[in-house]
Design an enzyme around this catalytic site. Sequence first.
Site, PDB file in Angstrom:
ATOM      1  N   GLY A   9      40.285  45.049  17.194  1.00  0.00           N
ATOM      2  CA  GLY A   9      40.934  46.032  16.345  1.00  0.00           C
ATOM      3  C   GLY A   9      42.145  46.605  17.035  1.00  0.00           C
ATOM      4  CB  ALA A  10      45.005  48.534  15.709  1.00  0.00           C
ATOM      5  CG  MET A  11      46.412  50.690  20.651  1.00  0.00           C
ATOM      6  SD  MET A  11      45.695  50.499  22.299  1.00  0.00           S
ATOM      7  CE  MET A  11      45.978  52.119  23.008  1.00  0.00           C
ATOM      8  CE  LYS A  15      40.044  47.896  21.012  1.00  0.00           C
ATOM      9  NZ  LYS A  15      40.821  48.857  20.191  1.00  0.00           N
ATOM     10  CD  GLU A  90      40.508  48.177  27.339  1.00  0.00           C
ATOM     11  OE1 GLU A  90      41.334  47.416  26.804  1.00  0.00           O
ATOM     12  OE2 GLU A  90      40.427  49.380  27.056  1.00  0.00           O
ATOM     13  CB  ALA A  91      37.400  41.110  25.645  1.00  0.00           C
ATOM     14  CB  CYS A 147      48.984  53.211   9.385  1.00  0.00           C
ATOM     15  SG  CYS A 147      50.703  53.505   9.885  1.00  0.00           S
TER      16      CYS A 147
END
EC number: 2.7.1.21
Length: 203
Positions: A9-11, A15, A90-91, A147
Amino acid sequence: MAQLFFRYGAMNSGKSIEIIKVAHNYEEQGKRVILLTSALDTREAPGMIESRIGLNRKAISIEPTANAFTIVKKAMTTNHQPVSCILVDEAQFLEKHHILELAQIVDELRIPVMAFGLKNDFQNHLFSGSKYLLLYADKLEEMKTICWFCEKKATMNLRLHNGQPVYEGEQVVMGGNESYYPVCRTHYNDPPLANQRKEDDNG
């Protein structure tokens, strides 16, 4: 059956908090997990998974030249309790060989591996780890967030420097909300940062 999962996913898509939650759920049932994270993530103490809401967990750092399969085999010998799951934060910063080693853990040790990370960088190029997870993972799952500037789904990461968008530079520059915004495609190309600064000033 053990599988290799990639949740991307985005920042700001949650996660790291999801990893901490999954680890807690396993451990609440008396099951053992091993947590891994890329050594390239230097925002916090080495080997620390930390969410933006303040929760954190200690993890084993994976250096670029390290062997993830060997790391897990060694960690398994420190405790006779079976390992139920491997969780990787952080994959996106992992190398190709790390992804193949994670797949080896699944295939040879029969342990499920859940890897979490960004898919694309601030220039909308795939990170190395993400590229090979997209190729080798058994299951892919998008973690959604909105967003920064509107209600659309964020699919990109906008890098900022001194309040201005940056579209060129090194792929890996660590930072949080001060350096990156999750954005939709429209606002990646045309971010309303002047309006954002006015809101910040008035706030």
